[in-house]
Write a protein that holds these residues in place. Sequence first.
Motif, mmCIF file in Angstrom:
data_model
loop_
_atom_site.group_PDB
_atom_site.id
_atom_site.type_symbol
_atom_site.label_atom_id
_atom_site.label_comp_id
_atom_site.label_asym_id
_atom_site.label_seq_id
_atom_site.Cartn_x
_atom_site.Cartn_y
_atom_site.Cartn_z
ATOM 1 N N VAL A 177 22.983 -23.782 -48.893
ATOM 2 C CA VAL A 177 22.755 -23.809 -47.444
ATOM 3 C C VAL A 177 22.992 -22.427 -46.828
ATOM 4 N N SER A 178 24.007 -21.719 -47.319
ATOM 5 C CA SER A 178 24.300 -20.381 -46.802
ATOM 6 C C SER A 178 23.107 -19.454 -46.975
ATOM 7 N N ALA A 179 22.474 -19.518 -48.162
ATOM 8 C CA ALA A 179 21.313 -18.666 -48.426
ATOM 9 C C ALA A 179 20.123 -19.063 -47.564
ATOM 10 N N VAL A 180 19.930 -20.369 -47.368
ATOM 11 C CA VAL A 180 18.826 -20.845 -46.537
ATOM 12 C C VAL A 180 18.995 -20.365 -45.095
ATOM 13 N N VAL A 181 20.212 -20.513 -44.573
ATOM 14 C CA VAL A 181 20.491 -20.096 -43.193
ATOM 15 C C VAL A 181 20.332 -18.590 -43.053
ATOM 16 N N SER A 182 20.831 -17.857 -44.039
ATOM 17 C CA SER A 182 20.688 -16.403 -44.011
ATOM 18 C C SER A 182 19.222 -16.004 -44.027
ATOM 19 N N LEU A 214 14.177 -5.430 -24.469
ATOM 20 C CA LEU A 214 14.248 -6.155 -25.735
ATOM 21 C C LEU A 214 14.903 -7.521 -25.625
ATOM 22 N N LEU A 215 15.890 -7.672 -24.746
ATOM 23 C CA LEU A 215 16.722 -8.869 -24.766
ATOM 24 C C LEU A 215 16.654 -9.677 -23.477
ATOM 25 N N SER A 216 15.623 -9.451 -22.680
ATOM 26 C CA SER A 216 15.442 -10.223 -21.453
ATOM 27 C C SER A 216 14.961 -11.635 -21.795
ATOM 28 N N SER A 217 15.098 -12.560 -20.848
ATOM 29 C CA SER A 217 14.627 -13.935 -21.060
ATOM 30 C C SER A 217 13.132 -13.958 -21.349
ATOM 31 N N HIS A 218 12.399 -13.117 -20.642
ATOM 32 C CA HIS A 218 10.942 -13.063 -20.856
ATOM 33 C C HIS A 218 10.613 -12.641 -22.285
ATOM 34 N N LYS A 219 11.297 -11.594 -22.770
ATOM 35 C CA LYS A 219 11.029 -11.108 -24.121
ATOM 36 C C LYS A 219 11.441 -12.140 -25.171
ATOM 37 N N ILE A 220 12.561 -12.795 -24.959
ATOM 38 C CA ILE A 220 13.024 -13.821 -25.899
ATOM 39 C C ILE A 220 12.016 -14.969 -25.976
ATOM 40 N N ASN A 221 11.496 -15.384 -24.809
ATOM 41 C CA ASN A 221 10.534 -16.495 -24.782
ATOM 42 C C ASN A 221 9.212 -16.128 -25.446
ATOM 43 N N GLU A 222 8.855 -14.853 -25.426
ATOM 44 C CA GLU A 222 7.622 -14.413 -26.081
ATOM 45 C C GLU A 222 7.592 -14.786 -27.557
ATOM 46 N N PHE A 223 8.776 -14.839 -28.166
ATOM 47 C CA PHE A 223 8.851 -15.038 -29.610
ATOM 48 C C PHE A 223 9.141 -16.495 -29.994
ATOM 49 N N ARG A 224 8.960 -17.420 -29.063
ATOM 50 C CA ARG A 224 9.137 -18.831 -29.402
ATOM 51 C C ARG A 224 8.230 -19.266 -30.556
ATOM 52 N N PRO A 225 6.949 -18.911 -30.547
ATOM 53 C CA PRO A 225 6.077 -19.313 -31.671
ATOM 54 C C PRO A 225 6.559 -18.774 -33.011
ATOM 55 N N VAL A 226 7.120 -17.569 -32.997
ATOM 56 C CA VAL A 226 7.647 -16.978 -34.227
ATOM 57 C C VAL A 226 8.795 -17.820 -34.761
ATOM 58 N N ARG A 227 9.710 -18.171 -33.882
ATOM 59 C CA ARG A 227 10.865 -18.975 -34.324
ATOM 60 C C ARG A 227 10.415 -20.361 -34.785
ATOM 61 N N ARG A 228 9.419 -20.935 -34.099
ATOM 62 C CA ARG A 228 8.916 -22.256 -34.487
ATOM 63 C C ARG A 228 8.320 -22.217 -35.894
ATOM 64 N N GLU A 229 7.587 -21.164 -36.200
ATOM 65 C CA GLU A 229 6.966 -21.031 -37.529
ATOM 66 C C GLU A 229 8.034 -20.923 -38.622
ATOM 67 N N VAL A 230 9.050 -20.095 -38.376
ATOM 68 C CA VAL A 230 10.099 -19.908 -39.387
ATOM 69 C C VAL A 230 10.882 -21.201 -39.598
ATOM 70 N N GLY A 275 9.786 -24.203 -39.149
ATOM 71 C CA GLY A 275 8.908 -25.121 -39.891
ATOM 72 C C GLY A 275 8.924 -24.845 -41.381
ATOM 73 N N ASP A 276 8.903 -23.570 -41.753
ATOM 74 C CA ASP A 276 8.975 -23.208 -43.175
ATOM 75 C C ASP A 276 10.303 -23.668 -43.786
ATOM 76 N N MET A 277 11.399 -23.501 -43.038
ATOM 77 C CA MET A 277 12.713 -23.924 -43.539
ATOM 78 C C MET A 277 12.744 -25.426 -43.788
ATOM 79 N N VAL A 278 12.270 -26.190 -42.814
ATOM 80 C CA VAL A 278 12.283 -27.653 -42.949
ATOM 81 C C VAL A 278 11.406 -28.084 -44.117
#
Length: 490
Positions: free
Chosen positions: A165-170, A129-145, A147-150
């Motif tokens: 800001v607290s609610a946005v970050v949460s 679950l927490l290997s570098s490979h697994k973390i990198n797999e989800f880069r597109p997911v983090r990019r999408e989220v 983008g929505d925040m911005v």
Amino acid sequence: MVWFWAALSLIIFLSLLRQLLTKLYLPPAPIALPIIGHLHLLGKNLHHDLHRLARKHGPIIFLRLGSIPAVVVSSAAGAELVLKTHDLVFSGRPNSQASIHLGYDRKNILFASYGAYWRNMRKLCTLNLLSSHKINEFRPVRREVIGDMVGFLRRASEKREIVDVSAVVSGVSGDMNCLMVFGRKYVDKGFKAVIDEALHVAALPNLGDYFPFMAALDLQGLNRRMKELSRIFDGFLERIIDDHLQKKGEEEEEKKNQDFVDTMLAVMDAGEAGFEFDRRHVKAVLLDLLIGGMSTSTSSVEWTISELIRHPKVMKKLQRELEQVVGMDQMVDESHLDKLEYLCFVVKETLRLHPPGSFLTHKSLEECTINEVHVPIGSWIFVNLWSIGRDTSTWHNPEEFVPERFVGVDVDLLGQHFQLIPFGSGRRKCPGLQLGLVMVRLIVAQLVHCFDWELPDGMPPSDLDMIEQFGLVIRREKHLMAVPTYRLHK
């Protein structure tokens, strides 16, 4: 018969002598009261109270919390003794009521007793679950989220709206974690309130912890509430697992990026764990990832942005670095993060002053001597990270927010430099450290690069309230409210 009584008398004498010598070699301690020991000295902000006691009695002190012996460590040198020199001895976890009711009877990584089960579970999660490979797999997911925040903040900027800001970050932290763990965004705001309550209730002083014979009475009602929270979590996780099982027949193409639930269920079905591993264990780990990932990253980003708003010069210096590395015509990408040196300094300084968990809690598995003082078996060990970050023997002007203190200084966050260990160290170091740092740096960088921030109604930065709310994770007591102004050229 004479010999029997003589032998018995000798045994009693030696036992009393041993107890006396042990007491003589315990760390320094404040004056205790009968029965309750030192509980009367602890208030609603435990990390502040322990810091105050350490300043008066020393960096390693002894407390008696009801029937529980406890040792409080408030220096980098003491932390190294506990977490490195005697790491194995202090690798246990207290058997608290919270660990029973909110940790699936201690089946999760956070609360599990040290031993073969815990080692196997941690290894399984780290590799799958927490290997570098697994973390990198989800880069597109983090990019999408991100983008929505911005996009949301840009629209608020155009209207000159005050943003929570607290609610946005949460929200962005919750969406990132839930997409990685469950495969879908976090949508139930009421469930977020349940997580916050669990973090608060679990940190409250529980008489059942300090007087185990009173646990069944539940005089404070804390155990009943934790059982209710546990039922809510369990129902939520059961629905998530059932949803995933129902989708097993989908096309393989749709499942190429498996979320954490898919991965854990695959391990369970294949019998690859190498130890007992069923739905209870899956749910215990998922709850760790959900609560730990969301709350700690949210807290760290919230405090970082708060400190940057309070220190406009630091904010401008970080924005200049972002302009040079990223440019003003694009958002920050994860590929930029390793090139942002000053951003790393800012995050380190925030974690020094505001570690997500104010202290580490361990338990001694056997008797031990540290710094020439005796630690009884079964003692609870509190390593006060909040206090270590304010130790004047380690840090110059420790109450000031100065990221430049890390320039040219070889101090990282990986658990080897004991003056700065927000994720712990040794065997019980947080396995999600790498993912947590990626999320914190990425969200902070985006908020600072894309927007300028000012406080509502012309409030000067120096007036920003920085009062803490105590819990398993230390958050701001009041939400951070600010007005964004969009900076980029596109």
